[in-house]
Write a protein that holds these residues in place. Structure first.
Motif, PDB file in Angstrom:
ATOM      1  N   ASP A 103     -12.829 -29.848  12.785  1.00  0.00           N
ATOM      2  CA  ASP A 103     -13.750 -30.625  13.615  1.00  0.00           C
ATOM      3  C   ASP A 103     -14.820 -31.355  12.800  1.00  0.00           C
ATOM      4  O   ASP A 103     -15.517 -32.223  13.336  1.00  0.00           O
ATOM      5  N   MET A 104     -14.991 -30.985  11.526  1.00  0.00           N
ATOM      6  CA  MET A 104     -16.097 -31.555  10.757  1.00  0.00           C
ATOM      7  C   MET A 104     -16.084 -33.080  10.717  1.00  0.00           C
ATOM      8  O   MET A 104     -17.126 -33.711  10.932  1.00  0.00           O
ATOM      9  N   PRO A 105     -14.936 -33.746  10.457  1.00  0.00           N
ATOM     10  CA  PRO A 105     -14.956 -35.215  10.455  1.00  0.00           C
ATOM     11  C   PRO A 105     -15.402 -35.817  11.782  1.00  0.00           C
ATOM     12  O   PRO A 105     -16.151 -36.793  11.810  1.00  0.00           O
ATOM     13  N   GLU A 106     -14.956 -35.216  12.898  1.00  0.00           N
ATOM     14  CA  GLU A 106     -15.354 -35.715  14.208  1.00  0.00           C
ATOM     15  C   GLU A 106     -16.843 -35.493  14.453  1.00  0.00           C
ATOM     16  O   GLU A 106     -17.529 -36.359  15.020  1.00  0.00           O
ATOM     17  N   CYS A 107     -17.365 -34.334  14.016  1.00  0.00           N
ATOM     18  CA  CYS A 107     -18.798 -34.061  14.154  1.00  0.00           C
ATOM     19  C   CYS A 107     -19.615 -35.086  13.366  1.00  0.00           C
ATOM     20  O   CYS A 107     -20.628 -35.603  13.855  1.00  0.00           O
ATOM     21  N   LEU A 108     -19.180 -35.377  12.151  1.00  0.00           N
ATOM     22  CA  LEU A 108     -19.864 -36.374  11.333  1.00  0.00           C
ATOM     23  C   LEU A 108     -19.810 -37.753  11.987  1.00  0.00           C
ATOM     24  O   LEU A 108     -20.801 -38.494  11.993  1.00  0.00           O
ATOM     25  N   ARG A 109     -18.653 -38.091  12.537  1.00  0.00           N
ATOM     26  CA  ARG A 109     -18.507 -39.399  13.178  1.00  0.00           C
ATOM     27  C   ARG A 109     -19.438 -39.517  14.383  1.00  0.00           C
ATOM     28  O   ARG A 109     -20.115 -40.540  14.570  1.00  0.00           O
ATOM     29  N   LEU A 110     -19.497 -38.472  15.209  1.00  0.00           N
ATOM     30  CA  LEU A 110     -20.332 -38.501  16.403  1.00  0.00           C
ATOM     31  C   LEU A 110     -21.808 -38.642  16.051  1.00  0.00           C
ATOM     32  O   LEU A 110     -22.528 -39.455  16.640  1.00  0.00           O
ATOM     33  N   LEU A 111     -22.272 -37.853  15.084  1.00  0.00           N
ATOM     34  CA  LEU A 111     -23.685 -37.886  14.716  1.00  0.00           C
ATOM     35  C   LEU A 111     -24.048 -39.183  13.992  1.00  0.00           C
ATOM     36  O   LEU A 111     -25.135 -39.728  14.189  1.00  0.00           O
ATOM     37  N   SER A 112     -23.145 -39.678  13.173  1.00  0.00           N
ATOM     38  CA  SER A 112     -23.403 -40.947  12.478  1.00  0.00           C
ATOM     39  C   SER A 112     -23.499 -42.090  13.482  1.00  0.00           C
ATOM     40  O   SER A 112     -24.358 -42.981  13.359  1.00  0.00           O
ATOM     41  N   ALA A 113     -22.627 -42.075  14.490  1.00  0.00           N
ATOM     42  CA  ALA A 113     -22.667 -43.104  15.529  1.00  0.00           C
ATOM     43  C   ALA A 113     -23.967 -43.021  16.323  1.00  0.00           C
ATOM     44  O   ALA A 113     -24.572 -44.047  16.670  1.00  0.00           O
ATOM     45  N   LEU A 114     -24.418 -41.801  16.632  1.00  0.00           N
ATOM     46  CA  LEU A 114     -25.680 -41.624  17.357  1.00  0.00           C
ATOM     47  C   LEU A 114     -26.844 -42.159  16.536  1.00  0.00           C
ATOM     48  O   LEU A 114     -27.712 -42.880  17.053  1.00  0.00           O
ATOM     49  N   GLU A 115     -26.883 -41.805  15.255  1.00  0.00           N
ATOM     50  CA  GLU A 115     -27.974 -42.242  14.388  1.00  0.00           C
ATOM     51  C   GLU A 115     -28.016 -43.768  14.303  1.00  0.00           C
ATOM     52  O   GLU A 115     -29.097 -44.371  14.302  1.00  0.00           O
TER      53      GLU A 115
END
Length: 260
Positions: A103-115
């Motif tokens: 899940d780490m890549p998806e977590c990074l993608r979600l948070l990067s998109a939010l930021e």
């Protein structure tokens, strides 16, 4: 370390680098673990991802503990496997726990998109990754689902209460539970101060019961705290407000003949 098409040994994991889309495939677990550690040390959490292919519990545990160390979490001592004898809830928790690495890549993608969407202070993705892991220490949901809940809360705040409140809450990280993020934003929108919300959260003010407060009580709460009231005293304050409302209601009741 060998390319998959040049070796008869099974692939145990792979690392992908986003800048050139290079995929390194590994047959040696020690080299795989060493390169994951090196990438965390040199690149941090951005620009690459890893995927453990082998189902070896010892290897999965080693990878997970490297990841835990990166986010400041305590190492795990044993791998929890999904056994047929476990009930559905236990199996769900074990399954969510096993998704840490995937899940780490998806977590990074979600948070990067939010930021990027908030356009506020940059460089907070790693800290929110760590926070999401701590919030989900019981693995009631998958890591990606936990991060999605956090992102949804900030998008809700950004839409309802404005970008300034959303960006400040995101940057300060004093309120981290998704439902508390939204409630704290509501408190701030009514004139509350940022320096007070952590103490209010510590006494449980922004949990589910906050929804039960009407507009007048929320206004009274903001005024009480802004005038120097302590977060430790808010429940006593609410008791006094409730008693005052009861007295006001009693005074509004017309007298009966028996009262004369």
């Amino acid at each position: 370390m060998e390319k998959k098409d040049s070796s008869m040994l099974p692939i145990i994991g792979e690392i992908t680098y986003f800048d050139n889309n290079e995929v390194m495939q590994y047959t040696d677990s020690e080299q795989y673990l060493a390169d994951i550690q090196k990438n965390f040390n040199v690149l941090g959490i951005n620009g690459w991802r890893y995927k453990t292919v082998a189902k070896d519990p010892a290897l999965i545990l080693s990878v997970r503990n490297i990841e835990h160390n990166e986010y400041g979490l305590e190492p795990e001592e044993e791998m929890e496997l999904i056994a047929p004898s476990q009930d559905d809830e236990q199996r769900k928790i074990a399954s969510n726990k096993a998704r840490n690495a995937s899940d780490m890549p998806e977590c990074l993608r979600l948070l990067s998109a939010l930021e990027e969407e908030l356009q506020g202070e940059k460089g907070q993705v790693g800290e929110w990754m760590r926070i999401s892991y701590e919030l989900n220490e019981d693995y009631e949901v998958s890591p990606a689902e936990m991060v999605q809940e956090i992102c949804d809360a900030f998008r809700n705040v950004n839409h309802q209460y404005g970008n300034h409140i959303a960006c400040t809450l995101y940057a300060r990280q004093s309120i981290v539970l998704p439902n508390e993020i939204v409630h704290a934003a509501d408190y701030l929108s009514m004139g509350g101060k940022f320096q007070d919300i952590r103490n209010l959260a510590d006494v449980g003010m922004f949990m589910g019961a906050y929804d039960l407060l009407g507009h007048d009580l929320k206004t009274d709460l903001v005024e009480f705290i802004n005038n120097g009231g302590s977060a430790d005293e808010v429940y006593t304050f609410f008791d006094l407000q409730e008693q005052r409302q009861m007295n006001d209601q009693y005074e509004d009741i017309p007298p009966t003949l028996n009262q004369y």
